[in-house]
Design an enzyme around this catalytic site. Structure first.
Site, PDB file in Angstrom:
ATOM      1  N   ASP A   9       0.733  -1.265  -0.080  1.00 52.65           N
ATOM      2  CA  ASP A   9       0.005  -0.144   0.062  1.00 52.65           C
ATOM      3  C   ASP A   9       0.720   1.062   0.070  1.00 52.65           C
ATOM      4  O   ASP A   9       2.102   1.129  -0.140  1.00 52.65           O
ATOM      5  CB  ASP A   9      -0.985   0.073   1.265  1.00 52.65           C
ATOM      6  N   HIS A  10       0.246   2.263   0.437  1.00 55.70           N
ATOM      7  CA  HIS A  10       1.027   3.550   0.106  1.00 55.70           C
ATOM      8  C   HIS A  10       2.313   3.560   1.300  1.00 55.70           C
ATOM      9  O   HIS A  10       3.205   4.178   0.930  1.00 55.70           O
ATOM     10  CB  HIS A  10       0.156   4.806   0.288  1.00 55.70           C
ATOM     11  N   CYS A  66       2.936  -3.153   3.987  1.00 55.28           N
ATOM     12  CA  CYS A  66       2.076  -1.927   4.764  1.00 55.28           C
ATOM     13  C   CYS A  66       2.543  -1.453   5.879  1.00 55.28           C
ATOM     14  O   CYS A  66       3.771  -1.696   6.021  1.00 55.28           O
ATOM     15  CB  CYS A  66       0.758  -2.549   4.731  1.00 55.28           C
ATOM     16  N   GLY A  67       2.156  -0.492   6.206  1.00 57.51           N
ATOM     17  CA  GLY A  67       2.758   0.181   7.482  1.00 57.51           C
ATOM     18  C   GLY A  67       2.973  -0.525   8.635  1.00 57.51           C
ATOM     19  O   GLY A  67       4.201  -0.685   8.810  1.00 57.51           O
ATOM     20  N   GLY A  69       2.349  -3.870   8.625  1.00 58.93           N
ATOM     21  CA  GLY A  69       2.363  -5.211   7.894  1.00 58.93           C
ATOM     22  C   GLY A  69       1.125  -6.103   8.432  1.00 58.93           C
ATOM     23  O   GLY A  69       0.821  -6.971   7.826  1.00 58.93           O
ATOM     24  N   HIS A  99       9.986 -23.533   9.814  1.00 58.66           N
ATOM     25  CA  HIS A  99       8.983 -24.213  10.481  1.00 58.66           C
ATOM     26  C   HIS A  99       7.561 -23.966   9.827  1.00 58.66           C
ATOM     27  O   HIS A  99       6.730 -25.007  10.086  1.00 58.66           O
ATOM     28  CB  HIS A  99       8.893 -23.683  11.885  1.00 58.66           C
ATOM     29  N   ASN A 100       7.355 -23.173   9.065  1.00 57.04           N
ATOM     30  CA  ASN A 100       5.823 -22.719   8.572  1.00 57.04           C
ATOM     31  C   ASN A 100       5.850 -22.946   7.115  1.00 57.04           C
ATOM     32  O   ASN A 100       4.586 -22.563   6.403  1.00 57.04           O
ATOM     33  CB  ASN A 100       5.560 -21.508   9.119  1.00 57.04           C
ATOM     34  N   ARG A 110       6.782   0.831   8.091  1.00 54.80           N
ATOM     35  CA  ARG A 110       7.011   2.164   8.947  1.00 54.80           C
ATOM     36  C   ARG A 110       8.015   1.874  10.151  1.00 54.80           C
ATOM     37  O   ARG A 110       8.192   2.471  10.709  1.00 54.80           O
ATOM     38  CB  ARG A 110       5.591   2.489   9.305  1.00 54.80           C
ATOM     39  N   ARG A 133       8.135 -32.953  11.230  1.00 53.20           N
ATOM     40  CA  ARG A 133       6.958 -32.715  12.257  1.00 53.20           C
ATOM     41  C   ARG A 133       6.495 -31.414  11.870  1.00 53.20           C
ATOM     42  O   ARG A 133       5.088 -31.260  11.992  1.00 53.20           O
ATOM     43  CB  ARG A 133       7.596 -32.668  13.528  1.00 53.20           C
ATOM     44  N   ARG A 137       2.226 -30.074  10.898  1.00 51.53           N
ATOM     45  CA  ARG A 137       1.416 -28.869  11.392  1.00 51.53           C
ATOM     46  C   ARG A 137       0.982 -27.986  10.582  1.00 51.53           C
ATOM     47  O   ARG A 137      -0.186 -27.440  10.653  1.00 51.53           O
ATOM     48  CB  ARG A 137       2.475 -28.163  12.434  1.00 51.53           C
TER      49      ARG A 137
END
Length: 144
Positions: A9-10, A66-67, A69, A99-100, A110, A133, A137
């Site tokens: 965004d801006h 974004c500002g 996040g 992990h993810n 920002r 593992r 998850r």
């Protein structure tokens, strides 16, 4: 991987422009979903476009800004195939990959410097998913 998407965004516009230049210098083809000026816009419009490209397989990974996040992360994570992680340091950027298996890095434009953003982006891009593992998850994230 040589292709990556980016959206903001801006509040994230200046950092996005900096990161596009950085990625270009690193040899990446960057798909820029906007915004393309510092004029006030809604982060969701650009986040949904990035998410759609990652979900469709057009892109393997993306970057959202974004500002804070938070809005960008919330928007991205509404998409079934997206695992967007909001990062404030390199340790978190590493862990969201390990992990993810995060496929989108979200930065709070920002609150972090360009140098910090580059360090987190580098960690995100170079860190592989550990599997094991963690795969079990991740499979539990999506609601049926």
């Amino acid at each position: 991987m040589s292709k990556i998407g980016i959206a903001c965004d801006h509040a994230g516009y200046e950092m996005k422009e900096f990161l596009v230049g950085y990625l270009d210098a690193m040899g990446y083809e960057v798909l820029d979903f906007g915004t393309h000026s510092p004029e006030s816009v809604d982060y969701a419009d650009f986040g949904h476009a990035l998410a759609a490209a990652v979900e469709s397989g057009e892109l393997e990974r993306g970057i959202g800004l974004c500002g804070s996040g938070e809005g960008m992360a919330m928007t991205l994570n509404k998409h079934r195939g997206i695992r967007a992680g909001l990062c404030w340091n390199t340790e978190v950027a590493t862990l969201i990959r390990q992990h993810n298996d995060a496929n989108v890095l979200v930065l709070p434009a920002r609150f972090v410097s360009n140098d910090e953003a580059v360090a987190m982006l580098d960690a995100f891009l170079r860190t592989p998913f550990e599997g094991g593992r963690h795969l079990r998850r991740i499979e539990k994230i999506v609601c049926q």
